[in-house]
Design an enzyme around this catalytic site. Structure first.
Site, PDB file in Angstrom:
ATOM      1  N   GLY A  46     -12.322   7.488  21.718  1.00  0.00           N
ATOM      2  CA  GLY A  46     -13.365   7.117  20.757  1.00  0.00           C
ATOM      3  C   GLY A  46     -12.768   6.968  19.374  1.00  0.00           C
ATOM      4  N   GLN A  51     -12.793   7.159  10.263  1.00  0.00           N
ATOM      5  CA  GLN A  51     -11.391   7.517  10.512  1.00  0.00           C
ATOM      6  C   GLN A  51     -10.411   6.431  10.077  1.00  0.00           C
ATOM      7  OE1 GLN A  51     -12.401   8.622  14.813  1.00  0.00           O
ATOM      8  NE2 GLN A  51     -10.681   9.980  14.390  1.00  0.00           N
ATOM      9  N   CYS A  92      -8.650  15.061  18.417  1.00  0.00           N
ATOM     10  CA  CYS A  92      -9.101  14.047  17.461  1.00  0.00           C
ATOM     11  C   CYS A  92      -7.895  13.306  16.912  1.00  0.00           C
ATOM     12  CB  CYS A  92      -9.866  14.732  16.318  1.00  0.00           C
ATOM     13  SG  CYS A  92     -10.522  13.584  15.100  1.00  0.00           S
ATOM     14  N   LEU A  93      -8.009  11.991  16.833  1.00  0.00           N
ATOM     15  CA  LEU A  93      -6.909  11.185  16.289  1.00  0.00           C
ATOM     16  C   LEU A  93      -6.645  11.541  14.824  1.00  0.00           C
ATOM     17  CD1 LEU A  93      -7.835   7.741  17.886  1.00  0.00           C
ATOM     18  CD2 LEU A  93      -5.958   9.263  18.562  1.00  0.00           C
ATOM     19  N   HIS A 134     -19.156  13.949  18.751  1.00  0.00           N
ATOM     20  CA  HIS A 134     -17.915  14.052  17.955  1.00  0.00           C
ATOM     21  C   HIS A 134     -17.825  12.875  16.978  1.00  0.00           C
ATOM     22  CE1 HIS A 134     -13.335  14.757  17.848  1.00  0.00           C
ATOM     23  NE2 HIS A 134     -13.461  13.551  17.321  1.00  0.00           N
ATOM     24  N   GLU A 135     -18.161  11.677  17.453  1.00  0.00           N
ATOM     25  CA  GLU A 135     -18.044  10.479  16.604  1.00  0.00           C
ATOM     26  C   GLU A 135     -19.134  10.444  15.526  1.00  0.00           C
ATOM     27  OE1 GLU A 135     -15.362   9.228  16.931  1.00  0.00           O
ATOM     28  OE2 GLU A 135     -14.822   9.624  19.001  1.00  0.00           O
ATOM     29  N   HIS A 138     -18.168  12.449  12.677  1.00  0.00           N
ATOM     30  CA  HIS A 138     -17.256  11.729  11.756  1.00  0.00           C
ATOM     31  C   HIS A 138     -18.054  10.921  10.729  1.00  0.00           C
ATOM     32  CE1 HIS A 138     -13.200  12.480  13.172  1.00  0.00           C
ATOM     33  NE2 HIS A 138     -13.465  12.088  14.405  1.00  0.00           N
TER      34      HIS A 138
HETATM   35  O1  GNR Z   1      -9.361  10.739  21.937  1.00  0.00           O
HETATM   36  C1  GNR Z   1     -10.214  11.612  21.745  1.00  0.00           C
HETATM   37  N1  GNR Z   1     -10.434  12.551  22.716  1.00  0.00           N
HETATM   38  C2  GNR Z   1     -11.509  13.432  22.675  1.00  0.00           C
HETATM   39  C3  GNR Z   1     -11.498  14.487  23.590  1.00  0.00           C
HETATM   40  C4  GNR Z   1     -12.545  15.377  23.624  1.00  0.00           C
HETATM   41  C5  GNR Z   1     -13.618  15.223  22.766  1.00  0.00           C
HETATM   42  C6  GNR Z   1     -13.635  14.193  21.845  1.00  0.00           C
HETATM   43  C7  GNR Z   1     -12.582  13.299  21.807  1.00  0.00           C
HETATM   44  S1  GNR Z   1     -12.636  11.973  20.672  1.00  0.00           S
HETATM   45  C8  GNR Z   1     -10.928  11.680  20.456  1.00  0.00           C
HETATM   46  C9  GNR Z   1     -10.699  10.443  19.597  1.00  0.00           C
HETATM   47  C10 GNR Z   1     -11.258  10.699  18.212  1.00  0.00           C
HETATM   48  O2  GNR Z   1     -10.695  11.321  17.369  1.00  0.00           O
HETATM   49  N2  GNR Z   1     -12.444  10.249  17.961  1.00  0.00           N
HETATM   50  O3  GNR Z   1     -13.006  10.496  16.762  1.00  0.00           O
HETATM   51 NI    NI Z   2     -12.203  12.365  16.104  1.00  0.00          NI
END
Ligand code: GNR
Ligand code: NI
Length: 182
Positions: A46, A51, A92-93, A134-135, A138
């Site tokens: 995601g 980001q 998270c990236l 999670h997104e 952000h």
């Molecule tokens: O790549 C991602 N893996 C992930 C694993 C568990 C819960 C959420 C994520 S999102 C993350 C990519 C990212 O940073 N999205 O904002």
């Molecule tokens: Ni993230």
């Protein structure tokens, strides 16, 4: 198609609250294309526009094994959250290399705009529900490390600052695939 630079915690730009998209026009579609390209290049499941320093309410997701099931959300809103929660190991990236267990509602109801600008509603559970939450975090300037202890968060911040200073983060190309915490 452009690969966009992903901001890293504790960059203050990750704390901005994104603005709603007013019109789903070609500019927005180009941003979505660049976000998918960047997400696949970075091996994420995601990516939120925040980001990549674009402060609009846009999310791209692909949790499929073969990386061929694109999901994009424009102006996503959570309409319902289940009482039941799920613990998942999140990465998270923007916090590269660190993984922590976060507890979130297991099932959600979401609305978002499609390419024609029409509102659509759907339910999500499991990894997709976790990822959407999670997104959306952000887009509201929030990171998964805000869901863990201050002690752990501060440790992670120090390590990332050091990695950046040593130039060790620029060379990071991918993050490992998601592994379920059982
Ligand atoms: O790549 C991602 N893996 C992930 C694993 C568990 C819960 C959420 C994520 S999102 C993350 C990519 C990212 O940073 N999205 O904002
Ligand atoms: Ni993230």
């Amino acid at each position: 198609m452009n690969k966009l630079e992903v901001l890293h915690f504790p960059d203050k730009r990750l704390r901005k609250v994104a603005e709603p998209v007013k019109n789903v026009d070609q500019e927005i579609k180009n941003i979505i294309d660049d976000m998918f390209f960047t997400m696949y290049e970075e091996k994420g499941i995601g990516l939120a526009a925040t980001q990549v320093n674009i402060h609009k309410r846009i999310i791209v997701i692909d949790i499929s094994e073969n990386k061929n099931e694109k999901i994009f959300l424009i102006n996503p809103e959570i309409l319902l959250l289940s009482d039941e929660t799920d613990d998942m190991e999140e990465g998270c990236l923007s916090v590269p290399g660190f993984y922590e267990t976060v507890s979130r509602p297991k099932t959600i109801k979401v609305s978002s705009l499609d390419y024609e600008g029409n509102l659509k509603e759907f339910h999500a559970d499991g990894l997709l529900a976790t990822c959407i939450q999670h997104e959306i975090d952000h887009l509201n300037g929030k990171l998964f490390v805000d869901h863990i202890s201050t002690l752990k968060r501060n440790r992670i911040e120090k390590k990332i600052v050091k990695l950046k200073k040593d130039g060790a983060l620029a060379s990071r190309k991918s993050m490992p695939n998601y592994k379920s915490a059982t």
